[in-house]
Write a protein that holds these residues in place. Structure first.
Motif, PDB file in Angstrom:
ATOM      1  N   PHE A 415      54.631  20.927 -24.066  1.00  0.00           N
ATOM      2  CA  PHE A 415      54.403  19.967 -25.150  1.00  0.00           C
ATOM      3  C   PHE A 415      53.426  18.879 -24.723  1.00  0.00           C
ATOM      4  O   PHE A 415      52.709  18.324 -25.566  1.00  0.00           O
ATOM      5  CB  PHE A 415      55.730  19.377 -25.619  1.00  0.00           C
ATOM      6  CG  PHE A 415      56.522  20.330 -26.479  1.00  0.00           C
ATOM      7  CD1 PHE A 415      56.011  20.798 -27.670  1.00  0.00           C
ATOM      8  CD2 PHE A 415      57.766  20.777 -26.066  1.00  0.00           C
ATOM      9  CE1 PHE A 415      56.725  21.693 -28.451  1.00  0.00           C
ATOM     10  CE2 PHE A 415      58.488  21.668 -26.847  1.00  0.00           C
ATOM     11  CZ  PHE A 415      57.961  22.130 -28.043  1.00  0.00           C
ATOM     12  N   VAL A 416      53.351  18.565 -23.436  1.00  0.00           N
ATOM     13  CA  VAL A 416      52.293  17.673 -22.954  1.00  0.00           C
ATOM     14  C   VAL A 416      50.929  18.337 -23.156  1.00  0.00           C
ATOM     15  O   VAL A 416      49.956  17.694 -23.581  1.00  0.00           O
ATOM     16  CB  VAL A 416      52.521  17.320 -21.472  1.00  0.00           C
ATOM     17  CG1 VAL A 416      51.301  16.600 -20.898  1.00  0.00           C
ATOM     18  CG2 VAL A 416      53.763  16.451 -21.315  1.00  0.00           C
ATOM     19  N   TRP A 419      50.137  18.070 -26.837  1.00  0.00           N
ATOM     20  CA  TRP A 419      49.739  16.703 -27.199  1.00  0.00           C
ATOM     21  C   TRP A 419      48.310  16.428 -26.760  1.00  0.00           C
ATOM     22  O   TRP A 419      47.522  15.829 -27.501  1.00  0.00           O
ATOM     23  CB  TRP A 419      50.696  15.698 -26.547  1.00  0.00           C
ATOM     24  CG  TRP A 419      50.418  14.279 -26.981  1.00  0.00           C
ATOM     25  CD1 TRP A 419      50.967  13.617 -28.030  1.00  0.00           C
ATOM     26  CD2 TRP A 419      49.510  13.368 -26.344  1.00  0.00           C
ATOM     27  NE1 TRP A 419      50.454  12.336 -28.099  1.00  0.00           N
ATOM     28  CE2 TRP A 419      49.557  12.164 -27.082  1.00  0.00           C
ATOM     29  CE3 TRP A 419      48.659  13.445 -25.241  1.00  0.00           C
ATOM     30  CZ2 TRP A 419      48.793  11.047 -26.746  1.00  0.00           C
ATOM     31  CZ3 TRP A 419      47.884  12.340 -24.906  1.00  0.00           C
ATOM     32  CH2 TRP A 419      47.958  11.161 -25.645  1.00  0.00           C
ATOM     33  N   ARG A 420      47.966  16.857 -25.569  1.00  0.00           N
ATOM     34  CA  ARG A 420      46.600  16.646 -25.080  1.00  0.00           C
ATOM     35  C   ARG A 420      45.594  17.418 -25.932  1.00  0.00           C
ATOM     36  O   ARG A 420      44.485  16.927 -26.201  1.00  0.00           O
ATOM     37  CB  ARG A 420      46.500  17.076 -23.619  1.00  0.00           C
ATOM     38  CG  ARG A 420      47.312  16.190 -22.662  1.00  0.00           C
ATOM     39  CD  ARG A 420      47.227  16.689 -21.230  1.00  0.00           C
ATOM     40  NE  ARG A 420      45.862  16.632 -20.727  1.00  0.00           N
ATOM     41  CZ  ARG A 420      45.489  17.089 -19.526  1.00  0.00           C
ATOM     42  NH1 ARG A 420      46.402  17.658 -18.734  1.00  0.00           N
ATOM     43  NH2 ARG A 420      44.244  16.996 -19.146  1.00  0.00           N
ATOM     44  N   PHE A 422      45.958  18.194 -29.175  1.00  0.00           N
ATOM     45  CA  PHE A 422      45.843  17.438 -30.425  1.00  0.00           C
ATOM     46  C   PHE A 422      44.967  16.202 -30.223  1.00  0.00           C
ATOM     47  O   PHE A 422      44.100  15.890 -31.042  1.00  0.00           O
ATOM     48  CB  PHE A 422      47.233  16.999 -30.907  1.00  0.00           C
ATOM     49  CG  PHE A 422      48.073  18.104 -31.465  1.00  0.00           C
ATOM     50  CD1 PHE A 422      47.511  19.270 -31.966  1.00  0.00           C
ATOM     51  CD2 PHE A 422      49.463  17.987 -31.503  1.00  0.00           C
ATOM     52  CE1 PHE A 422      48.294  20.287 -32.482  1.00  0.00           C
ATOM     53  CE2 PHE A 422      50.255  18.992 -32.026  1.00  0.00           C
ATOM     54  CZ  PHE A 422      49.678  20.145 -32.511  1.00  0.00           C
ATOM     55  N   ASN A 423      45.210  15.496 -29.141  1.00  0.00           N
ATOM     56  CA  ASN A 423      44.480  14.258 -28.875  1.00  0.00           C
ATOM     57  C   ASN A 423      42.987  14.523 -28.699  1.00  0.00           C
ATOM     58  O   ASN A 423      42.143  13.790 -29.234  1.00  0.00           O
ATOM     59  CB  ASN A 423      45.053  13.586 -27.630  1.00  0.00           C
ATOM     60  CG  ASN A 423      44.420  12.246 -27.346  1.00  0.00           C
ATOM     61  OD1 ASN A 423      44.444  11.350 -28.187  1.00  0.00           O
ATOM     62  ND2 ASN A 423      43.836  12.101 -26.166  1.00  0.00           N
ATOM     63  N   LYS A 443      49.623  14.876 -33.665  1.00  0.00           N
ATOM     64  CA  LYS A 443      49.957  14.179 -32.413  1.00  0.00           C
ATOM     65  C   LYS A 443      51.083  13.175 -32.649  1.00  0.00           C
ATOM     66  O   LYS A 443      52.049  13.121 -31.872  1.00  0.00           O
ATOM     67  CB  LYS A 443      48.701  13.483 -31.893  1.00  0.00           C
ATOM     68  CG  LYS A 443      48.887  12.742 -30.595  1.00  0.00           C
ATOM     69  CD  LYS A 443      47.548  12.205 -30.084  1.00  0.00           C
ATOM     70  CE  LYS A 443      46.967  11.180 -31.044  1.00  0.00           C
ATOM     71  NZ  LYS A 443      45.761  10.534 -30.495  1.00  0.00           N
ATOM     72  N   LEU A 446      54.361  15.052 -33.375  1.00  0.00           N
ATOM     73  CA  LEU A 446      54.964  15.607 -32.159  1.00  0.00           C
ATOM     74  C   LEU A 446      55.733  14.528 -31.398  1.00  0.00           C
ATOM     75  O   LEU A 446      56.863  14.763 -30.937  1.00  0.00           O
ATOM     76  CB  LEU A 446      53.870  16.206 -31.276  1.00  0.00           C
ATOM     77  CG  LEU A 446      54.319  16.716 -29.898  1.00  0.00           C
ATOM     78  CD1 LEU A 446      55.378  17.790 -30.033  1.00  0.00           C
ATOM     79  CD2 LEU A 446      53.121  17.231 -29.106  1.00  0.00           C
ATOM     80  N   VAL A 447      55.139  13.344 -31.280  1.00  0.00           N
ATOM     81  CA  VAL A 447      55.836  12.239 -30.605  1.00  0.00           C
ATOM     82  C   VAL A 447      57.127  11.897 -31.346  1.00  0.00           C
ATOM     83  O   VAL A 447      58.186  11.691 -30.727  1.00  0.00           O
ATOM     84  CB  VAL A 447      54.922  11.007 -30.508  1.00  0.00           C
ATOM     85  CG1 VAL A 447      55.690   9.803 -29.985  1.00  0.00           C
ATOM     86  CG2 VAL A 447      53.732  11.300 -29.600  1.00  0.00           C
TER      87      VAL A 447
END
Length: 484
Positions: A415-416, A419-420, A422-423, A443, A446-447
Protein backbone atom coordinates in the motif's frame (compact mmCIF):
# COMPACT_ATOMS: atom_id res chain seq x y z
CA UNK A 1 -38.48 -11.43 -54.34
CA UNK A 2 -35.11 -10.21 -53.13
CA UNK A 3 -32.08 -12.22 -54.08
CA UNK A 4 -29.47 -12.36 -51.30
CA UNK A 5 -26.10 -13.79 -52.08
CA UNK A 6 -22.64 -13.57 -50.65
CA UNK A 7 -21.83 -10.66 -52.93
CA UNK A 8 -24.49 -8.59 -51.21
CA UNK A 9 -22.32 -8.50 -48.09
CA UNK A 10 -18.94 -6.91 -47.73
CA UNK A 11 -16.44 -9.67 -48.63
CA UNK A 12 -13.62 -7.72 -46.97
CA UNK A 13 -15.17 -7.86 -43.50
CA UNK A 14 -12.45 -8.68 -41.00
CA UNK A 15 -12.24 -9.09 -37.21
CA UNK A 16 -8.84 -8.14 -35.73
CA UNK A 17 -7.36 -8.88 -39.12
CA UNK A 18 -9.10 -12.27 -39.46
CA UNK A 19 -11.30 -12.54 -42.60
CA UNK A 20 -14.90 -13.49 -41.83
CA UNK A 21 -17.21 -15.28 -44.20
CA UNK A 22 -20.63 -13.54 -44.50
CA UNK A 23 -22.33 -16.93 -44.46
CA UNK A 24 -20.48 -17.85 -41.27
CA UNK A 25 -21.73 -14.67 -39.61
CA UNK A 26 -25.29 -15.41 -40.72
CA UNK A 27 -25.11 -19.01 -39.49
CA UNK A 28 -23.72 -17.97 -36.10
CA UNK A 29 -26.41 -15.30 -35.76
CA UNK A 30 -29.29 -17.62 -36.60
CA UNK A 31 -27.91 -20.43 -34.45
CA UNK A 32 -27.44 -18.12 -31.50
CA UNK A 33 -30.94 -16.72 -31.88
CA UNK A 34 -32.43 -20.22 -31.96
CA UNK A 35 -30.47 -21.32 -28.87
CA UNK A 36 -31.43 -18.19 -26.94
CA UNK A 37 -35.08 -18.58 -27.84
CA UNK A 38 -35.08 -22.18 -26.63
CA UNK A 39 -33.30 -21.29 -23.39
CA UNK A 40 -35.74 -18.46 -22.64
CA UNK A 41 -38.72 -20.73 -23.31
CA UNK A 42 -37.34 -23.35 -20.91
CA UNK A 43 -35.72 -21.22 -18.23
CA UNK A 44 -37.76 -18.03 -18.02
CA UNK A 45 -36.32 -14.74 -16.67
CA UNK A 46 -33.06 -16.25 -15.40
CA UNK A 47 -32.38 -17.76 -18.79
CA UNK A 48 -33.16 -14.38 -20.37
CA UNK A 49 -30.56 -12.76 -18.11
CA UNK A 50 -28.05 -15.46 -19.06
CA UNK A 51 -28.72 -14.83 -22.77
CA UNK A 52 -28.30 -11.08 -22.36
CA UNK A 53 -24.98 -11.65 -20.60
CA UNK A 54 -23.83 -13.99 -23.37
CA UNK A 55 -24.80 -11.36 -25.95
CA UNK A 56 -22.75 -8.76 -24.14
CA UNK A 57 -19.86 -11.22 -24.02
CA UNK A 58 -19.88 -11.36 -27.83
CA UNK A 59 -19.32 -7.60 -27.96
CA UNK A 60 -16.66 -7.93 -25.27
CA UNK A 61 -14.79 -10.43 -27.42
CA UNK A 62 -14.86 -7.87 -30.21
CA UNK A 63 -13.26 -5.32 -27.88
CA UNK A 64 -12.33 -6.25 -24.32
CA UNK A 65 -12.54 -2.61 -23.27
CA UNK A 66 -16.33 -2.83 -23.51
CA UNK A 67 -16.18 -5.54 -20.87
CA UNK A 68 -13.90 -3.43 -18.70
CA UNK A 69 -16.40 -0.55 -18.69
CA UNK A 70 -19.13 -2.95 -17.58
CA UNK A 71 -16.84 -4.49 -14.96
CA UNK A 72 -16.21 -1.06 -13.46
CA UNK A 73 -19.96 -0.44 -13.23
CA UNK A 74 -20.76 -3.90 -11.84
CA UNK A 75 -17.83 -4.39 -9.43
CA UNK A 76 -19.08 -2.22 -6.52
CA UNK A 77 -22.64 -3.57 -6.67
CA UNK A 78 -21.59 -7.19 -7.28
CA UNK A 79 -21.42 -7.96 -3.54
CA UNK A 80 -25.06 -6.91 -3.10
CA UNK A 81 -27.86 -9.45 -2.92
CA UNK A 82 -29.55 -7.42 -5.69
CA UNK A 83 -26.86 -8.62 -8.07
CA UNK A 84 -27.38 -12.19 -9.37
CA UNK A 85 -24.77 -14.56 -7.95
CA UNK A 86 -25.87 -17.61 -9.90
CA UNK A 87 -27.72 -18.34 -13.13
CA UNK A 88 -29.23 -21.53 -14.48
CA UNK A 89 -28.72 -23.03 -11.02
CA UNK A 90 -24.93 -22.81 -11.28
CA UNK A 91 -23.15 -21.03 -8.41
CA UNK A 92 -20.53 -18.63 -9.72
CA UNK A 93 -22.21 -18.30 -13.12
CA UNK A 94 -23.12 -14.63 -12.88
CA UNK A 95 -22.80 -11.52 -15.07
CA UNK A 96 -19.60 -10.32 -13.41
CA UNK A 97 -17.75 -13.61 -13.85
CA UNK A 98 -19.00 -14.01 -17.42
CA UNK A 99 -17.78 -10.52 -18.31
CA UNK A 100 -14.48 -11.21 -16.56
CA UNK A 101 -13.88 -14.40 -18.53
CA UNK A 102 -14.91 -12.78 -21.83
CA UNK A 103 -12.73 -9.74 -21.17
CA UNK A 104 -9.76 -11.94 -20.33
CA UNK A 105 -10.35 -13.92 -23.50
CA UNK A 106 -10.60 -10.81 -25.65
CA UNK A 107 -7.45 -9.38 -24.14
CA UNK A 108 -5.44 -12.61 -24.27
CA UNK A 109 -6.25 -13.33 -27.91
CA UNK A 110 -6.18 -9.89 -29.52
CA UNK A 111 -4.48 -7.38 -27.20
CA UNK A 112 -1.58 -9.19 -25.59
CA UNK A 113 1.94 -7.87 -26.38
CA UNK A 114 3.51 -9.34 -29.48
CA UNK A 115 6.62 -11.58 -29.22
CA UNK A 116 8.80 -8.81 -30.69
CA UNK A 117 7.77 -6.47 -27.87
CA UNK A 118 10.23 -7.87 -25.35
CA UNK A 119 10.26 -4.62 -23.36
CA UNK A 120 6.47 -4.45 -22.99
CA UNK A 121 5.31 -4.01 -19.37
CA UNK A 122 3.93 -7.25 -17.85
CA UNK A 123 0.20 -7.76 -17.38
CA UNK A 124 0.76 -8.30 -13.64
CA UNK A 125 3.23 -5.89 -12.01
CA UNK A 126 5.83 -7.57 -9.84
CA UNK A 127 5.03 -5.65 -6.61
CA UNK A 128 1.43 -6.82 -6.85
CA UNK A 129 2.48 -10.42 -7.34
CA UNK A 130 5.33 -10.76 -4.85
CA UNK A 131 4.48 -8.47 -1.94
CA UNK A 132 0.68 -8.58 -2.06
CA UNK A 133 -0.73 -11.71 -3.67
CA UNK A 134 1.96 -14.15 -2.53
CA UNK A 135 1.40 -13.73 1.25
CA UNK A 136 -2.37 -13.88 0.76
CA UNK A 137 -2.19 -17.11 -1.25
CA UNK A 138 0.23 -18.65 1.28
CA UNK A 139 -2.10 -17.73 4.16
CA UNK A 140 -5.07 -19.20 2.29
CA UNK A 141 -3.31 -22.52 1.79
CA UNK A 142 -2.23 -22.53 5.44
CA UNK A 143 -5.76 -21.81 6.65
CA UNK A 144 -7.25 -24.62 4.57
CA UNK A 145 -5.56 -27.08 6.97
CA UNK A 146 -7.49 -25.80 10.01
CA UNK A 147 -11.12 -26.31 9.01
CA UNK A 148 -11.39 -29.23 11.42
CA UNK A 149 -10.62 -26.83 14.31
CA UNK A 150 -13.68 -24.65 13.66
CA UNK A 151 -16.58 -25.07 16.14
CA UNK A 152 -19.38 -26.98 14.40
CA UNK A 153 -22.06 -24.42 15.26
CA UNK A 154 -20.27 -21.69 13.29
CA UNK A 155 -20.92 -23.43 9.98
CA UNK A 156 -24.64 -22.88 10.48
CA UNK A 157 -24.48 -19.44 12.12
CA UNK A 158 -21.65 -17.53 10.50
CA UNK A 159 -19.70 -19.14 7.69
CA UNK A 160 -20.38 -19.51 3.97
CA UNK A 161 -17.95 -22.42 3.50
CA UNK A 162 -17.99 -25.97 4.83
CA UNK A 163 -15.11 -27.68 3.00
CA UNK A 164 -11.62 -26.92 1.72
CA UNK A 165 -12.77 -26.12 -1.85
CA UNK A 166 -15.51 -23.76 -0.66
CA UNK A 167 -13.12 -22.20 1.87
CA UNK A 168 -10.56 -21.46 -0.85
CA UNK A 169 -13.33 -20.20 -3.16
CA UNK A 170 -14.84 -17.76 -0.66
CA UNK A 171 -11.80 -16.67 1.34
CA UNK A 172 -9.03 -16.69 -1.29
CA UNK A 173 -10.23 -16.85 -4.90
CA UNK A 174 -13.22 -14.50 -4.69
CA UNK A 175 -11.25 -11.57 -3.21
CA UNK A 176 -8.43 -12.03 -5.73
CA UNK A 177 -10.92 -11.74 -8.61
CA UNK A 178 -11.08 -8.04 -7.70
CA UNK A 179 -7.33 -7.84 -8.31
CA UNK A 180 -7.78 -9.53 -11.69
CA UNK A 181 -10.45 -7.00 -12.64
CA UNK A 182 -8.07 -4.20 -11.65
CA UNK A 183 -5.43 -5.65 -13.98
CA UNK A 184 -7.93 -5.67 -16.85
CA UNK A 185 -8.80 -2.06 -16.09
CA UNK A 186 -5.11 -1.27 -16.32
CA UNK A 187 -4.84 -3.06 -19.66
CA UNK A 188 -7.84 -1.12 -21.00
CA UNK A 189 -6.39 2.20 -19.81
CA UNK A 190 -3.09 1.35 -21.50
CA UNK A 191 -4.84 0.47 -24.77
CA UNK A 192 -7.00 3.58 -25.19
CA UNK A 193 -6.12 7.08 -26.33
CA UNK A 194 -8.27 8.77 -23.68
CA UNK A 195 -8.25 6.69 -20.48
CA UNK A 196 -9.99 9.52 -18.61
CA UNK A 197 -13.23 8.40 -20.29
CA UNK A 198 -13.20 5.37 -18.01
CA UNK A 199 -13.96 7.77 -15.15
CA UNK A 200 -17.51 8.10 -16.47
CA UNK A 201 -18.02 4.42 -15.68
CA UNK A 202 -16.68 5.08 -12.15
CA UNK A 203 -19.24 7.87 -11.77
CA UNK A 204 -22.05 5.58 -12.94
CA UNK A 205 -20.94 2.90 -10.45
CA UNK A 206 -21.03 5.45 -7.63
CA UNK A 207 -24.55 6.52 -8.59
CA UNK A 208 -25.74 2.93 -8.64
CA UNK A 209 -24.33 2.25 -5.18
CA UNK A 210 -25.84 5.43 -3.73
CA UNK A 211 -29.28 4.91 -5.23
CA UNK A 212 -29.39 1.34 -3.91
CA UNK A 213 -28.92 2.46 -0.29
CA UNK A 214 -31.06 5.60 -0.53
CA UNK A 215 -33.84 3.72 -2.30
CA UNK A 216 -33.77 0.94 0.28
CA UNK A 217 -34.08 3.45 3.14
CA UNK A 218 -36.97 5.26 1.44
CA UNK A 219 -38.84 2.03 0.69
CA UNK A 220 -38.38 0.72 4.23
CA UNK A 221 -39.77 3.91 5.76
CA UNK A 222 -37.25 3.81 8.61
CA UNK A 223 -36.55 7.08 10.44
CA UNK A 224 -33.13 8.69 10.94
CA UNK A 225 -33.42 8.07 14.68
CA UNK A 226 -33.84 4.35 14.07
CA UNK A 227 -30.95 4.24 11.59
CA UNK A 228 -28.64 6.03 14.01
CA UNK A 229 -29.20 3.43 16.72
CA UNK A 230 -26.33 1.06 17.52
CA UNK A 231 -28.83 -1.77 17.04
CA UNK A 232 -29.29 -0.79 13.36
CA UNK A 233 -25.77 -1.65 12.21
CA UNK A 234 -27.24 -4.63 10.33
CA UNK A 235 -30.04 -2.66 8.67
CA UNK A 236 -28.50 -2.99 5.19
CA UNK A 237 -27.71 -6.72 5.52
CA UNK A 238 -30.77 -7.71 3.41
CA UNK A 239 -28.89 -5.96 0.60
CA UNK A 240 -25.91 -8.19 1.34
CA UNK A 241 -23.86 -5.26 2.62
CA UNK A 242 -22.96 -3.99 6.07
CA UNK A 243 -23.47 -0.32 6.93
CA UNK A 244 -19.76 0.12 7.72
CA UNK A 245 -18.72 -1.33 4.34
CA UNK A 246 -21.18 0.91 2.52
CA UNK A 247 -19.90 3.94 4.41
CA UNK A 248 -16.30 3.24 3.38
CA UNK A 249 -17.36 2.76 -0.24
CA UNK A 250 -19.07 6.14 -0.24
CA UNK A 251 -16.16 7.79 1.54
CA UNK A 252 -13.68 6.67 -1.12
CA UNK A 253 -16.00 7.65 -3.97
CA UNK A 254 -16.44 11.09 -2.40
CA UNK A 255 -12.67 11.58 -2.17
CA UNK A 256 -12.31 10.82 -5.88
CA UNK A 257 -15.01 13.33 -6.86
CA UNK A 258 -13.78 16.01 -4.46
CA UNK A 259 -10.28 16.12 -5.95
CA UNK A 260 -11.51 15.88 -9.56
CA UNK A 261 -13.97 18.77 -9.17
CA UNK A 262 -11.43 21.69 -9.17
CA UNK A 263 -9.77 20.56 -12.41
CA UNK A 264 -12.98 20.12 -14.41
CA UNK A 265 -13.61 23.06 -16.74
CA UNK A 266 -16.94 22.05 -18.28
CA UNK A 267 -19.81 23.71 -16.40
CA UNK A 268 -22.31 20.90 -17.05
CA UNK A 269 -19.79 18.33 -15.80
CA UNK A 270 -18.99 20.44 -12.74
CA UNK A 271 -22.70 20.62 -11.94
CA UNK A 272 -22.97 16.86 -12.43
CA UNK A 273 -20.02 16.26 -10.10
CA UNK A 274 -21.50 18.56 -7.48
CA UNK A 275 -24.80 16.68 -7.64
CA UNK A 276 -22.91 13.38 -7.43
CA UNK A 277 -21.00 14.49 -4.34
CA UNK A 278 -24.24 15.58 -2.69
CA UNK A 279 -25.75 12.16 -3.45
CA UNK A 280 -22.70 10.34 -2.06
CA UNK A 281 -22.72 12.41 1.13
CA UNK A 282 -26.44 11.71 1.62
CA UNK A 283 -25.86 7.97 1.21
CA UNK A 284 -22.86 8.08 3.55
CA UNK A 285 -24.89 9.82 6.26
CA UNK A 286 -27.60 7.17 6.00
CA UNK A 287 -25.08 4.47 6.92
CA UNK A 288 -24.38 6.20 10.26
CA UNK A 289 -20.97 4.55 10.17
CA UNK A 290 -18.58 6.39 12.49
CA UNK A 291 -15.62 4.97 10.60
CA UNK A 292 -17.06 6.39 7.38
CA UNK A 293 -17.64 9.76 9.04
CA UNK A 294 -14.01 9.75 10.14
CA UNK A 295 -12.80 8.88 6.64
CA UNK A 296 -15.00 11.64 5.20
CA UNK A 297 -13.42 14.20 7.53
CA UNK A 298 -9.91 12.97 6.68
CA UNK A 299 -10.58 13.31 2.94
CA UNK A 300 -11.79 16.90 3.36
CA UNK A 301 -8.83 17.84 5.55
CA UNK A 302 -6.38 16.39 3.02
CA UNK A 303 -8.16 18.26 0.24
CA UNK A 304 -7.85 21.59 2.04
CA UNK A 305 -4.18 20.93 2.83
CA UNK A 306 -3.51 20.06 -0.83
CA UNK A 307 -4.82 23.47 -1.94
CA UNK A 308 -1.95 25.17 -0.05
CA UNK A 309 -4.04 28.30 0.18
CA UNK A 310 -4.95 30.16 3.35
CA UNK A 311 -8.18 31.42 1.81
CA UNK A 312 -9.19 27.85 0.97
CA UNK A 313 -8.60 26.80 4.58
CA UNK A 314 -10.77 29.67 5.84
CA UNK A 315 -13.53 28.82 3.39
CA UNK A 316 -13.30 25.16 4.39
CA UNK A 317 -13.53 26.03 8.07
CA UNK A 318 -16.56 28.20 7.36
CA UNK A 319 -18.27 25.44 5.39
CA UNK A 320 -17.53 23.01 8.23
CA UNK A 321 -19.24 25.30 10.72
CA UNK A 322 -22.26 25.62 8.43
CA UNK A 323 -22.39 21.85 7.94
CA UNK A 324 -22.34 21.26 11.70
CA UNK A 325 -25.10 23.84 12.18
CA UNK A 326 -27.45 22.25 9.62
CA UNK A 327 -26.52 18.64 10.37
CA UNK A 328 -29.37 16.58 11.88
CA UNK A 329 -28.86 16.11 15.60
CA UNK A 330 -28.96 12.33 15.29
CA UNK A 331 -25.83 12.44 13.11
CA UNK A 332 -23.89 14.41 15.70
CA UNK A 333 -25.19 12.12 18.44
CA UNK A 334 -23.98 9.09 16.48
CA UNK A 335 -20.53 10.61 16.03
CA UNK A 336 -20.32 11.27 19.79
CA UNK A 337 -21.42 7.76 20.79
CA UNK A 338 -19.35 6.39 23.65
CA UNK A 339 -17.28 9.49 24.30
CA UNK A 340 -16.70 9.95 28.02
CA UNK A 341 -17.58 6.31 28.75
CA UNK A 342 -14.22 4.70 28.12
CA UNK A 343 -12.36 3.21 25.16
CA UNK A 344 -14.50 0.08 25.08
CA UNK A 345 -17.69 2.13 24.72
CA UNK A 346 -16.15 4.30 22.00
CA UNK A 347 -15.09 1.20 20.07
CA UNK A 348 -18.58 -0.37 20.44
CA UNK A 349 -17.21 -3.21 22.59
CA UNK A 350 -14.32 -4.09 20.27
CA UNK A 351 -11.62 -3.63 22.91
CA UNK A 352 -13.00 -5.81 25.68
CA UNK A 353 -15.06 -8.31 23.69
CA UNK A 354 -12.84 -8.92 20.64
CA UNK A 355 -9.35 -7.42 20.66
CA UNK A 356 -8.09 -8.27 24.15
CA UNK A 357 -9.31 -11.92 24.06
CA UNK A 358 -7.60 -12.35 20.68
CA UNK A 359 -4.18 -11.05 21.72
CA UNK A 360 -2.90 -14.51 22.84
CA UNK A 361 -3.55 -15.75 19.28
CA UNK A 362 -0.75 -13.52 18.02
CA UNK A 363 1.83 -15.72 19.76
CA UNK A 364 0.67 -18.99 18.21
CA UNK A 365 2.48 -18.21 14.98
CA UNK A 366 3.81 -14.64 15.10
CA UNK A 367 5.98 -14.89 11.98
CA UNK A 368 3.68 -16.35 9.31
CA UNK A 369 0.30 -16.31 11.06
CA UNK A 370 -2.40 -18.95 11.32
CA UNK A 371 -4.13 -18.70 7.91
CA UNK A 372 -6.92 -16.59 6.43
CA UNK A 373 -9.96 -16.11 8.69
CA UNK A 374 -8.09 -17.71 11.61
CA UNK A 375 -10.41 -16.00 14.09
CA UNK A 376 -13.03 -18.72 13.52
CA UNK A 377 -10.74 -21.47 14.87
CA UNK A 378 -9.02 -19.35 17.53
CA UNK A 379 -8.98 -20.51 21.16
CA UNK A 380 -11.05 -17.46 22.09
CA UNK A 381 -13.77 -18.51 19.63
CA UNK A 382 -13.74 -22.14 20.73
CA UNK A 383 -13.99 -21.14 24.41
CA UNK A 384 -16.64 -18.50 23.75
CA UNK A 385 -14.68 -15.61 25.28
CA UNK A 386 -15.28 -13.29 22.30
CA UNK A 387 -18.33 -12.19 20.35
CA UNK A 388 -19.42 -14.57 17.61
CA UNK A 389 -17.93 -12.68 14.69
CA UNK A 390 -15.96 -13.73 11.62
CA UNK A 391 -13.77 -10.64 11.63
CA UNK A 392 -11.61 -9.05 14.38
CA UNK A 393 -12.95 -5.59 13.44
CA UNK A 394 -9.39 -4.36 13.02
CA UNK A 395 -7.63 -4.84 9.71
CA UNK A 396 -4.15 -4.84 11.25
CA UNK A 397 -5.03 -7.33 13.97
CA UNK A 398 -6.61 -9.53 11.30
CA UNK A 399 -3.45 -9.42 9.17
CA UNK A 400 -1.25 -10.21 12.17
CA UNK A 401 -3.38 -13.20 13.13
CA UNK A 402 -3.74 -14.51 9.58
CA UNK A 403 -0.36 -13.70 8.00
CA UNK A 404 1.93 -12.83 10.89
CA UNK A 405 4.47 -10.04 11.04
CA UNK A 406 5.84 -10.98 7.62
CA UNK A 407 2.45 -10.83 5.91
CA UNK A 408 1.42 -7.58 7.59
CA UNK A 409 4.73 -5.97 6.65
CA UNK A 410 4.38 -7.04 3.01
CA UNK A 411 0.80 -5.81 2.70
CA UNK A 412 1.68 -2.45 4.21
CA UNK A 413 4.68 -2.22 1.89
CA UNK A 414 2.36 -2.78 -1.06
CA UNK A 415 0.00 0.00 0.00
CA UNK A 416 3.01 2.31 0.39
CA UNK A 417 3.89 1.38 -3.20
CA UNK A 418 0.32 2.21 -4.28
CA UNK A 419 0.33 5.53 -2.42
CA UNK A 420 3.59 6.51 -4.09
CA UNK A 421 2.14 5.58 -7.47
CA UNK A 422 -0.95 7.70 -6.87
CA UNK A 423 1.20 10.57 -5.63
CA UNK A 424 3.54 10.44 -8.61
CA UNK A 425 0.70 10.43 -11.15
CA UNK A 426 -1.19 13.20 -9.35
CA UNK A 427 1.83 15.47 -9.91
CA UNK A 428 2.82 14.33 -13.40
CA UNK A 429 2.27 17.14 -15.89
CA UNK A 430 2.08 14.65 -18.78
CA UNK A 431 -1.04 13.07 -17.27
CA UNK A 432 -4.42 14.52 -18.25
CA UNK A 433 -5.62 17.00 -15.54
CA UNK A 434 -8.81 15.11 -14.71
CA UNK A 435 -6.78 11.94 -14.17
CA UNK A 436 -4.32 13.87 -11.98
CA UNK A 437 -7.25 14.96 -9.82
CA UNK A 438 -8.54 11.38 -9.77
CA UNK A 439 -5.22 10.01 -8.52
CA UNK A 440 -4.97 12.77 -5.91
CA UNK A 441 -8.41 11.73 -4.68
CA UNK A 442 -7.37 8.07 -4.70
CA UNK A 443 -4.33 8.98 -2.58
CA UNK A 444 -6.56 10.71 -0.03
CA UNK A 445 -9.07 7.85 -0.13
CA UNK A 446 -6.33 5.30 0.53
CA UNK A 447 -5.13 7.24 3.58
CA UNK A 448 -8.72 7.43 4.85
CA UNK A 449 -9.21 3.68 4.41
CA UNK A 450 -5.97 2.81 6.17
CA UNK A 451 -6.78 5.06 9.13
CA UNK A 452 -10.35 3.76 9.40
CA UNK A 453 -9.01 0.18 9.18
CA UNK A 454 -8.17 0.40 12.90
CA UNK A 455 -11.85 -0.26 13.66
CA UNK A 456 -12.84 -2.42 10.68
CA UNK A 457 -12.23 -3.33 7.10
CA UNK A 458 -9.41 -5.46 5.78
CA UNK A 459 -6.06 -5.17 4.03
CA UNK A 460 -7.25 -7.86 1.62
CA UNK A 461 -9.52 -6.97 -1.32
CA UNK A 462 -13.01 -6.48 0.06
CA UNK A 463 -16.22 -4.77 -0.90
CA UNK A 464 -15.14 -1.53 0.79
CA UNK A 465 -12.01 -1.47 -1.44
CA UNK A 466 -13.72 -1.82 -4.82
CA UNK A 467 -13.19 1.81 -5.85
CA UNK A 468 -9.62 1.61 -4.55
CA UNK A 469 -8.85 -1.32 -6.84
CA UNK A 470 -10.43 0.47 -9.79
CA UNK A 471 -8.02 3.33 -9.07
CA UNK A 472 -5.11 0.89 -8.74
CA UNK A 473 -5.98 -0.57 -12.13
CA UNK A 474 -6.00 2.88 -13.73
CA UNK A 475 -2.67 3.62 -12.02
CA UNK A 476 -1.07 0.56 -13.58
CA UNK A 477 -2.60 1.50 -16.93
CA UNK A 478 -1.02 4.95 -16.82
CA UNK A 479 2.31 3.45 -15.83
CA UNK A 480 2.14 1.00 -18.75
CA UNK A 481 1.38 3.86 -21.15
CA UNK A 482 4.47 5.68 -19.91
CA UNK A 483 6.69 2.58 -20.12
CA UNK A 484 5.49 1.26 -23.47
Amino acid sequence: MIAWSAVDLDPSLRWHGIPLSPWLILAVFLGSAACMGGLIALGGPKALLLCICCLFCVFVLLDFRIGVVLLIVFLPISASSLFPHSMAGITGLNPLNLLLVASLGGYAVFHRPQPNQSNAPPFMPRPLLWIYMLPIVAAGLLGSQHLGDIPAELFDQLLTFDSVPTYLRDVLVRPLLTVLIALLIGAAAANTKRPERLLLAVLVAAWVMCLVAIGYVLISGVSLEELSSSDSRKFFLPLGLHANDLGRIYGFAYALMLFVYPVVRSRPLRAWLMLSMALVVAALILTFSRGAFFGFIVANVLFLISRRNGAALLVGAGLLMVAIAVMPGVVLDRMATGWGEGLDAISAGRVGHIWIPLLPELWRSPIIGNGLDSIVWSDAMRMGTILTVAHPHNAYLQALMDMGVVGLGLLLAYFVHVWRGFNRLSQDSTVQPVLRGFFAGAKAGLVSLLLAAVVGGSLMPGVEQNFLWIAIGLMYGQQRRAEA
